[in-house]
Every structure is written in structure tokens, then in C-alpha cells.
Scaffold this motif. Structure first.
Motif, PDB file in Angstrom:
ATOM      1  N   ALA A   1       0.826  -1.211   0.000  1.00  0.00           N
ATOM      2  CA  ALA A   1       0.000   0.000   0.000  1.00  0.00           C
ATOM      3  C   ALA A   1       0.859   1.259   0.000  1.00  0.00           C
ATOM      4  O   ALA A   1       0.578   2.226  -0.722  1.00  0.00           O
ATOM      5  CB  ALA A   1      -0.940  -0.002   1.204  1.00  0.00           C
ATOM      6  N   VAL A   2       1.913   1.254   0.776  1.00  0.00           N
ATOM      7  CA  VAL A   2       2.813   2.412   0.832  1.00  0.00           C
ATOM      8  C   VAL A   2       3.519   2.598  -0.510  1.00  0.00           C
ATOM      9  O   VAL A   2       3.651   3.718  -1.012  1.00  0.00           O
ATOM     10  CB  VAL A   2       3.831   2.261   1.986  1.00  0.00           C
ATOM     11  N   ARG A   3       3.939   1.525  -1.130  1.00  0.00           N
ATOM     12  CA  ARG A   3       4.601   1.607  -2.436  1.00  0.00           C
ATOM     13  C   ARG A   3       3.639   2.135  -3.498  1.00  0.00           C
ATOM     14  O   ARG A   3       4.033   2.911  -4.363  1.00  0.00           O
ATOM     15  CB  ARG A   3       5.177   0.250  -2.819  1.00  0.00           C
ATOM     16  N   LYS A   4       2.385   1.747  -3.419  1.00  0.00           N
ATOM     17  CA  LYS A   4       1.373   2.230  -4.365  1.00  0.00           C
ATOM     18  C   LYS A   4       1.181   3.737  -4.216  1.00  0.00           C
ATOM     19  O   LYS A   4       1.155   4.476  -5.204  1.00  0.00           O
ATOM     20  CB  LYS A   4       0.042   1.486  -4.139  1.00  0.00           C
ATOM     21  N   VAL A   5       1.059   4.211  -2.990  1.00  0.00           N
ATOM     22  CA  VAL A   5       0.914   5.652  -2.755  1.00  0.00           C
ATOM     23  C   VAL A   5       2.137   6.397  -3.270  1.00  0.00           C
ATOM     24  O   VAL A   5       2.011   7.455  -3.897  1.00  0.00           O
ATOM     25  CB  VAL A   5       0.657   5.941  -1.259  1.00  0.00           C
ATOM     26  N   ARG A   6       3.310   5.858  -3.057  1.00  0.00           N
ATOM     27  CA  ARG A   6       4.531   6.492  -3.561  1.00  0.00           C
ATOM     28  C   ARG A   6       4.486   6.612  -5.086  1.00  0.00           C
ATOM     29  O   ARG A   6       4.824   7.663  -5.640  1.00  0.00           O
ATOM     30  CB  ARG A   6       5.759   5.701  -3.141  1.00  0.00           C
ATOM     31  N   ARG A   7       4.083   5.542  -5.768  1.00  0.00           N
ATOM     32  CA  ARG A   7       3.983   5.592  -7.234  1.00  0.00           C
ATOM     33  C   ARG A   7       2.957   6.636  -7.665  1.00  0.00           C
ATOM     34  O   ARG A   7       3.171   7.356  -8.639  1.00  0.00           O
ATOM     35  CB  ARG A   7       3.631   4.213  -7.795  1.00  0.00           C
ATOM     36  N   MET A   8       1.854   6.737  -6.931  1.00  0.00           N
ATOM     37  CA  MET A   8       0.827   7.728  -7.258  1.00  0.00           C
ATOM     38  C   MET A   8       1.365   9.152  -7.095  1.00  0.00           C
ATOM     39  O   MET A   8       1.091  10.023  -7.920  1.00  0.00           O
ATOM     40  CB  MET A   8      -0.409   7.521  -6.375  1.00  0.00           C
ATOM     41  N   ILE A   9       2.136   9.386  -6.046  1.00  0.00           N
ATOM     42  CA  ILE A   9       2.749  10.701  -5.833  1.00  0.00           C
ATOM     43  C   ILE A   9       3.724  11.005  -6.953  1.00  0.00           C
ATOM     44  O   ILE A   9       3.710  12.097  -7.533  1.00  0.00           O
ATOM     45  CB  ILE A   9       3.443  10.768  -4.442  1.00  0.00           C
ATOM     46  N   GLU A  10       4.589  10.045  -7.272  1.00  0.00           N
ATOM     47  CA  GLU A  10       5.576  10.247  -8.321  1.00  0.00           C
ATOM     48  C   GLU A  10       4.928  10.483  -9.675  1.00  0.00           C
ATOM     49  O   GLU A  10       5.461  11.211 -10.512  1.00  0.00           O
ATOM     50  CB  GLU A  10       6.528   9.052  -8.390  1.00  0.00           C
ATOM     51  N   ALA A  11       3.752   9.890  -9.926  1.00  0.00           N
ATOM     52  CA  ALA A  11       3.052  10.048 -11.206  1.00  0.00           C
ATOM     53  C   ALA A  11       2.193  11.312 -11.216  1.00  0.00           C
ATOM     54  O   ALA A  11       1.572  11.628 -12.248  1.00  0.00           O
ATOM     55  CB  ALA A  11       2.174   8.828 -11.465  1.00  0.00           C
TER      56      ALA A  11
END
Length: 152
Positions: free
Chosen positions: A136-146
Motif C-alpha cells: 500500500a505504501v509503495r502504491k501511494v509512492r507511485r501515485m505521488i511520483e506520477a
């Protein structure tokens, strides 16, 4: 860095079994190719908890038992933060790889000293950042980066 155990079983000793310690014991015990041999904790109730729930793990009161055992490859430290530096330094000096629950130490000087000691001895020194590998944390990070999620 080449680890000394290749395909053999990694043998660990854990220091501390308070609040977060049972989670670490459960997770390391569940890893194929990994065996927790010891749990060191001065508290008889915590040792009794381990003896009941993890009967294959030998409980001891003294950290020195773990550090002196040549069969132990690594040490897991799950004790109060103020003890992390001294215990990690002892373990590294004993030639053990070290996993420390966060924080690694309480000062930058201590962190630098541990990092230098691990590097000099070609040992792994790792901090347990609970959620860094969480999906879940990795997904949020990808969303922020995108740019899909704004950070203020």
C-alpha cells in the motif's frame, strides 16, 4: 557483498521480545531458509511467551550467549531505542550481521560509527522500517511520483 551462508540456513539470534519483538520472531521464523535459534530477554514473562509460542527457540537472559555462538550469522535487535547503538555495535564487533528495529541509533554520530564498523567488517547492517516494503505504501509512492496524488 557476499554473505557467508549461500544456500545454507541463516541462523539468527533475537535480542528483545517486547512490543514489536513477537512480530519479528513470527516473520523471521516463517522465512524458508531462516532459523531463529535464540531469544535473549531479561524479562521472564517474555521468555515464557517465546517458550510457549515458539518452542524451537532457545531463550536466554544474556546477549553474550548469542554473540559467542559461532553458528549464529545475524542478530535481530528489538529493544528500546536507547539500547540499539550499544547492542548493534557489540553484534558487529562479534562478526554478526545486524537487523535493528528503528531507529538504528539516537544520534548521527552513532549511526555513522555503526555504518563504518559494518563496512569495515563486510557485514550487513539493516534498519527495520516497518512500512517501506508495504504494498500500500509503495502504491501511494507511485501515485505521488506520477502526479496522481498531491503532497502538501
Amino acid at each position: 557483498m557476499r554473505l557467508p551462508f549461500n544456500n545454507a540456513t541463516i541462523k539468527l539470534g533475537q535480542i528483545g521480545c517486547g512490543y514489536w519483538g513477537p512480530n519479528l520472531l513470527r516473520n523471521f521464523s516463517a522465512v524458508r531458509g531462516c532459523r531463529v535459534n535464540y531469544l535473549a530477554d531479561p524479562n521472564p514473562e517474555r521468555r515464557a511467551f517465546v517458550e510457549k509460542n515458539f518452542p524451537s527457540i532457545q531463550t536466554v537472559t544474556e546477549v553474550g550467549v548469542i554473540l559467542a555462538d559461532p553458528e549464529i550469522h545475524g542478530v535481530v535487535i528489538a529493544t528500546p531505542a536507547g539500547t540499539h547503538f550499544e547492542l548493534a555495535r557489540e553484534a558487529l564487533r562479534a562478526g554478526k550481521h545486524v537487523f535493528v528495529e528503528k531507529p538504528l541509533a539516537t544520534t548521527v554520530r552513532e549511526v555513522d560509527e555503526l555504518g563504518q564498523l559494518a563496512a569495515e567488517r563486510h557485514l550487513v547492517l539493516m534498519v527495520g522500517h516497518t512500512f517501506i516494503y508495504n504494498a500500500a505504501v509503495r502504491k501511494v509512492r507511485r501515485m505521488i511520483e506520477a502526479g496522481e496524488l498531491a503532497v502538501s
